[in-house]
Write a protein that holds these residues in place. Structure first.
Motif, PDB file in Angstrom:
ATOM      1  N   PRO A  97       0.782  -1.159  -0.068  1.00 24.42           N
ATOM      2  CA  PRO A  97       0.029   0.135   0.041  1.00 24.42           C
ATOM      3  C   PRO A  97       0.965   1.285  -0.286  1.00 24.42           C
ATOM      4  N   GLU A  98       0.360   2.263  -0.738  1.00 21.26           N
ATOM      5  CA  GLU A  98       1.057   3.401  -0.627  1.00 21.26           C
ATOM      6  C   GLU A  98       0.044   4.665  -0.193  1.00 21.26           C
ATOM      7  N   ASN A  99       0.785   5.825   0.008  1.00 17.64           N
ATOM      8  CA  ASN A  99      -0.267   6.965   0.399  1.00 17.64           C
ATOM      9  C   ASN A  99      -0.906   7.483  -1.114  1.00 17.64           C
ATOM     10  N   GLU A 100      -2.187   8.157  -0.802  1.00 14.47           N
ATOM     11  CA  GLU A 100      -2.609   8.245  -1.978  1.00 14.47           C
ATOM     12  C   GLU A 100      -2.377   9.565  -2.766  1.00 14.47           C
ATOM     13  N   LYS A 101      -2.118   9.394  -3.872  1.00 19.03           N
ATOM     14  CA  LYS A 101      -1.644  10.489  -4.984  1.00 19.03           C
ATOM     15  C   LYS A 101      -2.721  11.299  -5.238  1.00 19.03           C
ATOM     16  N   PRO A 102      -2.333  12.785  -5.268  1.00 18.19           N
ATOM     17  CA  PRO A 102      -3.257  13.724  -5.766  1.00 18.19           C
ATOM     18  C   PRO A 102      -3.844  13.467  -7.420  1.00 18.19           C
ATOM     19  N   LEU A 103      -4.941  13.636  -7.730  1.00 14.78           N
ATOM     20  CA  LEU A 103      -5.709  13.449  -8.883  1.00 14.78           C
ATOM     21  C   LEU A 103      -5.387  14.624  -9.578  1.00 14.78           C
ATOM     22  N   ILE A 104      -5.377  15.718  -9.053  1.00 16.16           N
ATOM     23  CA  ILE A 104      -5.125  16.895  -9.882  1.00 16.16           C
ATOM     24  C   ILE A 104      -4.247  17.887  -9.210  1.00 16.16           C
ATOM     25  N   TYR A 105      -3.190  18.343  -9.900  1.00 12.98           N
ATOM     26  CA  TYR A 105      -2.452  19.658  -9.279  1.00 12.98           C
ATOM     27  C   TYR A 105      -2.810  20.908  -9.999  1.00 12.98           C
ATOM     28  N   ILE A 106      -3.118  21.944  -9.165  1.00 10.10           N
ATOM     29  CA  ILE A 106      -3.502  23.127  -9.974  1.00 10.10           C
ATOM     30  C   ILE A 106      -2.138  24.048  -9.882  1.00 10.10           C
ATOM     31  N   ALA A 107      -1.862  24.650 -10.889  1.00 14.07           N
ATOM     32  CA  ALA A 107      -0.606  25.318 -11.202  1.00 14.07           C
ATOM     33  C   ALA A 107      -1.077  26.895 -11.557  1.00 14.07           C
ATOM     34  N   PRO A 108      -0.993  27.681 -10.636  1.00 15.48           N
ATOM     35  CA  PRO A 108      -1.280  29.095 -10.657  1.00 15.48           C
ATOM     36  C   PRO A 108       0.097  29.970 -11.499  1.00 15.48           C
ATOM     37  N   MET A 109      -0.552  30.913 -12.267  1.00 12.03           N
ATOM     38  CA  MET A 109       0.540  31.952 -12.636  1.00 12.03           C
ATOM     39  C   MET A 109      -0.109  33.287 -12.458  1.00 12.03           C
ATOM     40  N   GLY A 110       0.276  33.793 -11.368  1.00 12.43           N
ATOM     41  CA  GLY A 110      -0.102  35.326 -11.220  1.00 12.43           C
ATOM     42  C   GLY A 110      -1.138  35.430  -9.954  1.00 12.43           C
ATOM     43  N   LYS A 111      -1.025  36.719  -9.287  1.00 11.77           N
ATOM     44  CA  LYS A 111      -1.693  36.613  -8.057  1.00 11.77           C
ATOM     45  C   LYS A 111      -3.241  36.363  -8.068  1.00 11.77           C
ATOM     46  N   GLU A 112      -3.925  36.719  -9.067  1.00  9.31           N
ATOM     47  CA  GLU A 112      -5.297  36.195  -9.087  1.00  9.31           C
ATOM     48  C   GLU A 112      -5.497  35.053  -9.082  1.00  9.31           C
ATOM     49  N   ALA A 113      -4.662  34.503 -10.060  1.00 10.98           N
ATOM     50  CA  ALA A 113      -4.540  32.934 -10.365  1.00 10.98           C
ATOM     51  C   ALA A 113      -4.293  32.037  -8.959  1.00 10.98           C
TER      52      ALA A 113
END
Length: 418
Positions: A324-340
């Motif tokens: 067994p392994e630790n759960e891996k993220p389904l999705i990674y959110i990569a923002p560019m900029g302050k509002e993002a």
């Protein structure tokens, strides 16, 4: 550098998924058998173990971590679980509950032992106790819990059983043991010479090769049972056979604690080296009364989690099975900029609340570094959101496994499946 105390364990994040799998299996199996969890203090009165476990045992004489509190009471870190459970049953009046009373625990214990593979000074056990029935079918039921758990976890463990009799028949057996070992006293190790005077039954549990050879020809417990104990042992064998649980009779099993009567047993794994006993237990019909409770019989076992982990790993290695392994993220959110960035932290929170494993940048990495990090943590998708994309309500979604990219609406990220 300050290091952990000798004989203790760091269970690292890479290891904990296997431990969690074991604990989940314990909870699933025990629930099917009607056992309820009990928790008890990390430290107890030392007198509990001196009276319950036995003053001549190695645990009491050599292995307890003791301390005095400010009121002058001698306390100790719990070295085993059965006496703790019995104390709790008596103190909280659980003996008034419908019988049989079925309890289990999953916790850590402490003994001052020489650390080696599968043995440490802080160790973890799954244990269970059943009170209120003297029937051999109860013994078989307790044994079957351990057998079911081993099978569920894919561990090969052999069951050995024995009967050490009761207070009625044991004096005759003790007399036979003393007569036999007295004629070989000069050959015994120093520890067993002392045991010959205090508790000759413990000689049968000695790990010395010389003492072991002498024990091979020593009188056997099952040859000195009274009619009632002999009948109980036969009923146990019959119940195990009815359950389809294979067993071997091992007259050398006596266990290391004074409170055992009649049935004693061990599960042996050949996958964990010298410390091959992964589970051991037995019946203790006089212990509750000895600790000032009612005359309530009991039976239980302790199963070493560290040794179980070693056996599971060896089995996985031999069969090429992934652990067994630790759960891996389904999705990674990569923002560019302050509002993002502001959008990403809110979006990842919504995803997590919806049951989706998600991550986003909270360190100020560059986009290139973010994508490397997303790949390293095993994310399946990466969603790149810039301030311009944000104004349009869109983002670039990349499948990190296939390398494919597409533009999707930000609100669609919550709909992504495995």
């Amino acid at each position: 550098m300050i290091q952990k105390p000798k004989g203790t364990l760091d269970i690292l994040p890479s290891e904990t998924p296997l431990w969690q799998t074991i604990e989940d299996a314990v909870r699933e199996v025990t629930s099917k058998y009607g056992f309820a969890e009990i928790k008890f203090p990390t430290f107890e009165q030392s007198a509990l173990f001196k009276r319950g476990v036995g003053g001549t045992t190695d645990i009491v004489q050599k292995e307890m971590f003791t301390m005095d509190d400010r009121d002058g009471n001698e306390l100790c870190l719990r070295p085993e679980g059965t006496a703790c459970v019995v104390r709790s049953v008596i103190e909280n009046g659980l003996y008034n509950e419908p019988m049989p009373l079925k309890l289990y625990y999953f916790t850590n214990f402490f003994r001052y032992e020489k650390p080696q593979a599968g043995r440490s000074r802080e160790f973890f056990q799954f244990g269970l106790e059943m009170f209120g029935t003297s029937k051999a079918s109860a013994d078989a039921t307790v044994i079957s819990v351990a057998d079911t758990l081993f099978k569920k976890l894919g561990v090969n463990a052999r069951l050995n059983i024995n009967s050490i009799g009761c207070p009625n028949c044991r004096p005759n057996y003790h007399k036979a043991l003393v007569e036999y070992f007295s004629s070989h006293e000069e050959e015994l190790c120093d520890t067993c010479k002392e045991r010959l005077k205090t508790n000759p039954l413990r000689i049968l549990d000695c790990k010395s090769p010389i003492c072991g050879a002498l024990c091979d020809n020593a009188p056997k417990t099952i040859e000195h049972l009274c009619p009632e104990c002999d009948e109980h042992f036969e009923e146990l064998k019959g119940a195990l056979e009815a359950m389809g649980i294979e067993y071997s009779i091992n007259p050398r099993i006596v266990r290391g604690l004074d409170y055992y009567t009649r049935t004693v047993f061990e599960f042996i794994s050949d996958d964990i080296g010298a410390q091959s006993t992964v589970c051991g237990g037995g019946r203790y019909d006089g212990l509750v009364k000895e600790l000032d409770g009612p005359d309530l019989c009991g039976i239980g076992f302790g199963l070493g989690i560290t040794r179980l982990v070693l056996a599971i790993k060896k089995n996985a290695q031999d069969k090429g099975i992934s652990l067994p392994e630790n759960e891996k993220p389904l999705i990674y959110i990569a923002p560019m900029g302050k509002e993002a960035e502001k959008c990403a932290i809110g979006l990842v929170h919504k995803l997590r609340c919806a049951g989706v494993a998600a991550e986003c940048d909270i360190t100020g990495r560059s986009l290139k570094a973010q994508m490397k990090y997303a790949d390293k943590i095993g994310a399946k998708y990466a969603a790149v959101i810039g301030d311009n994309e944000l104004s349009e309500g869109k983002c670039e979604l990349k499948d990190l496994r296939l390398g494919e990219k597409k533009t999707v609406a930000i609100e669609e990220l919550a709909l992504i499946k495995e």
